[in-house]
Design an enzyme around this catalytic site. Structure first.
Site, PDB file in Angstrom:
ATOM      1  CD  GLU A 252      -2.575  -1.594   2.182  1.00 27.47           C
ATOM      2  OE1 GLU A 252      -1.897  -1.535   3.220  1.00 27.47           O
ATOM      3  OE2 GLU A 252      -3.562  -2.327   2.039  1.00 27.47           O
TER       4      GLU A 252
ATOM      5  CG  ASP B   4       6.542   2.729 -17.244  1.00 25.05           C
ATOM      6  OD1 ASP B   4       5.815   2.999 -18.223  1.00 25.05           O
ATOM      7  OD2 ASP B   4       6.137   2.091 -16.259  1.00 25.05           O
TER       8      ASP B   4
END
Ligand code: AMP
Length: 723
Positions: A372, A484
């Site tokens: 998370e 990316d």
């Protein structure tokens, strides 16, 4: 005899007044005023209502205005622009003006102080009639708070606090200020020693100074430059008895400051030296052997160490050959943590360890590849508590996953740029392993833009793009290739500052939902990746530039998916055939042109990030060029000469077939009853086969072209259009 009616001489009643004695009628007290005695000459204002000295007694009493509303700021380097709307309540007056108060707040201490002199306000700081203002000459990387208060002619009478709106901003980087104090320390026959003071506003870490010098009155013919790390330099190789002109400027990662004023120095008189042939031979031999030793040292230096320094495609000069001396320029390079034998050592070398007790986790804000992502607060002793994002490593990880997780931190820790996400530190000595970064209030750019479709001005969008390009320039100068770059990997803070993020290497292979496997192995985010990187895996700063072009498109299309719902295979094929994304709705031609430049097939033809930054800067300065092209058609293809697909000019099926060089099938389409492009656009692969087109390559080419036409049309008419 006629007499005056009695009421003419009667004293005014309560609630009425007469400004001078005489035969005129009593007037009713104007709004917000009252006369509480008989025969009043003026009505007193209600509590908190006032009249200024120029207001006649007949005017209503008024009060100070409420606060200005909709205060927004936009930051451009060390200049900010504030815009606001007039207060909802002007207090009943028309003479509302605005004052702007500026306070500078230190990063750590949390204390603010007045901004002081040196800051420039345009048009002015106080008594502004307009609802906007530009503040320049702020310090770089600094927090500022601006109070904008509305005042009117009666504000000075009120003891109550003035109503204001505030905005907090953080300035970006800026070049250093001018070097102002420069003097000669020593002169010799062939050299001059100069010393100077660091500029008043370095605006970052000074990487080097540049000394420019030339013979007086010969600047046009030639000049030389010398670099120095310190505030002192010995300029050698000069002619005796000659007057030279010197100037110095400082450089930080944000660029060069202005050159100092010129300083003239004359070298001392020369003593004619005569060397015999033997001496000359000795000097030459000494120089050559010195050079060989130096080169050997350089080569050895490059080979030694347990890690290699990745250095790709950078403009940085590595050597300066100056007046017979070779000096090595210390250009900083990015160190790939995976080249460490023990990648954990890279984390220890680069990232700061934070004690877990210093972090308060408050809520979950997202999920990353390893666990998370949370929002929380970090309190380092002696510093102000700061909001942070905390990436956590989920329980049950193995050692490799932990290493990969932390590798992102050791990459991020090497960067220090306002448009690159800043690492606060890592927590590795507690049960929960964490990476702590600065908190970006608006999250990732793609989602942010999608939620605010059409909300921004073109300047705001271009400023965001400028920030991203600047961050990428910094990374490419360090030799770091991102691989990316996409809007989903850019984070946005509350000031709309965009920062490049996502530096994990494994994520390229595993995490990115947009990545797809290629025939050469490896997973690649096809829609954002340059053709040579897809085919040969040759990633470079030039392939990052291609991806940057796609990010430009995403920003101007407010987070639309590049190439819409086309499949990855169709994207590869259509790019291969020269098709390029059309200009999004409302996109100025100059920006689409820049995208097309980033999408040049030949990577050497693509602009570098430094050029992209300067093009965007020019567009921001000269907003004329950001006007939309005159044509209403959004699919502007200024590069048709380079073989791009001209959908806009295709009016008929025949035109279209000619444009994709399949004119031989005109009859097939006619016989099949396809008389308009609208009918063609509803075709699928079986319809194409039914026309008797048997070559698979041609079937695919036709289908790809149909898909692109559909995509174009969706872009023009919106996604609700059905074909
Ligand atoms: P990542 O693993 O870096 O892709 O992060 C996953 C999600 O967490 C992102 O898409 C953001 O929405 C959120 N996030 C990551 N880092 C930050 C940050 N520094 N500030 C705010 N949100 C963040």
């Amino acid at each position: 005899m006629w007499t005056w009616p009695l009421f003419y001489f009667a004293a005014c009643d309560l609630g009425y007044y007469k400004s001078s004695p005489g035969d005129q009628l009593c007037s009713k007290c104007p709004p917000f005023s009252l006369s509480d005695t008989l025969a009043s000459q003026i009505c007193e204002c209600d509590t908190n209502y006032y009249r200024c000295s120029t207001d006649p007694p007949s005017t209503a009493c008024t009060r100070p205005p409420s606060a200005p509303i909709n205060l927004i700021s936009s930051v451009n380097g060390t200049t900010i622009t504030l815009d606001w709307s007039p207060p909802r309540d002007t207090g009943g007056r028309r003479d509302v003006t605005y004052n702007v108060i500026c306070r500078r707040c230190a990063w750590d201490a949390g204390q603010c102080e007045p901004c002081g002199g040196g800051v420039r306000y345009t048009p002015q700081q106080m008594s502004l009639a307009k609802t906007s203002l530009t503040v320049a000459n702020l310090q770089a990387h600094m927090n500022y708070t601006f109070w904008v208060e509305a005042v009117n002619g009666v504000s000075d009478f009120s003891l109550e606090q003035r109503m204001f709106s505030t905005v907090n901003i953080t300035t970006n980087q800026a070049a250093p200020s001018q070097v102002v104090v420069i003097r000669k320390e020593k002169t010799a026959e062939n050299s001059v020693t100069l010393i100077w003071q660091e500029p008043d506003q370095p605006n970052g870490i000074i990487l080097e100074y540049e000394i420019k010098y030339f013979e007086k009155d010969k600047e046009m013919q030639s000049y030389s430059t010398l670099k120095a790390k310190d505030t002192r330099a010995v300029v050698t190789g000069l002619q005796p008895s000659t007057r030279y002109v010197f100037q110095v400027r400082a450089r930080t990662s944000a660029g060069c400051g202005r050159f100092s004023q010129t300083v003239e120095v004359e070298t001392s008189k020369g003593m004619a030296l005569r060397y015999d042939t033997m001496t000359i031979v000795w000097i030459c031999l000494t120089l050559i052997s010195g050079l060989i030793v130096l080169l050997t040292v350089i080569i050895c230096k490059k080979r030694h160490c347990g890690y290699s320094k990745a250095f790709q495609d950078s403009d940085e000069e590595k050597m300066h050959y100056q007046n017979g001396q070779i000096t090595l320029a210390e250009s900083k390079v990015y160190v790939d943590p995976h080249t460490y034998e023990d990648p954990c050592q890279a984390v220890r070398d680069f990232a700061r360890e934070i004690e877990a007790s210093r972090i308060k986790i408050e809520k979950i804000i997202g999920s990353g590849e390893f666990g998370e992502v949370c929002y929380g607060r970090l309190k380092i002793p002696g510093k102000r508590e700061v909001p942070v994002a905390i990436k956590t490593l989920k329980v049950g990880y193995n050692e490799k996953q932990r290493r990969d997780f932390l590798s992102e931190a050791s990459i991020m820790a090497q960067f220090d740029h306002p448009n690159v996400i800043h690492l606060e530190g890592v927590v590795t000595r507690s049960k929960l392993t964490m990476i702590v970064t600065e908190y970006m209030e608006n999250g990732s750019l793609d989602t942010f833009l999608r939620s605010r479709d059409g909300h921004f001005t073109i300047i705001q969008l271009v400023s965001m793009l400028r920030g991203i390009a600047s961050g990428m320039k910094y990374l490419s100068d360090l030799g770091y290739v991102h691989r990316d770059l996409a809007a989903r990997n850019i984070l946005v803070n509350s000031n709309l500052v965009c920062k490049v993020s996502d530096f994990g290497l494994s994520r390229i292979l595993e995490d990115d939902p947009d990545a797809a496997y290629t025939t050469t192995g490896g997973k690649i985010p096809i829609r954002w990746t340059a053709p040579e990187a897809i085919t040969y895996r040759t990633f470079s700063s030039a392939s990052d530039v291609w991806s940057y072009g796609v990010v430009m498109w995403e920003v101007l299309a407010y987070g639309e998916r590049p190439y819409w719902n086309m499949t990855n295979r169709d994207v590869i094929n259509s790019v291969e055939e020269g098709y390029r994304l059309p200009a999004p709705m409302g996109c100025p031609t100059a920006l689409h042109q820049l995208m097309l430049d980033c999408w040049q097939r030949d990577r050497n033809e693509r602009p570098r990030f430094s050029l992209i930054v300067s093009i965007l800067d020019k567009l921001i300065r000269n907003q004329e060029h950001l006007k939309l092209s005159s044509t209403l058609n959004r699919f502007t293809h200024p590069r048709l000469d380079r073989g791009l697909f001209d959908f806009a000019s295709c009016a008929t099926v025949d035109d279209w077939l000619d444009s994709i060089k399949l004119g031989q099938y005109k009859d097939n389409f006619l016989m099949g009853g396809y008389r308009s492009l609208g009918m063609v656009m509803r075709m699928n692969i079986n319809d194409i086969r039914r026309l008797g087109i048997s070559l698979i390559g041609h079937q695919k080419k036709i289908l790809t072209s149909i898909q692109i036409m559909r995509a174009h049309l969706i872009n023009t008419l919106g996604p609700r259009m059905h074909l």
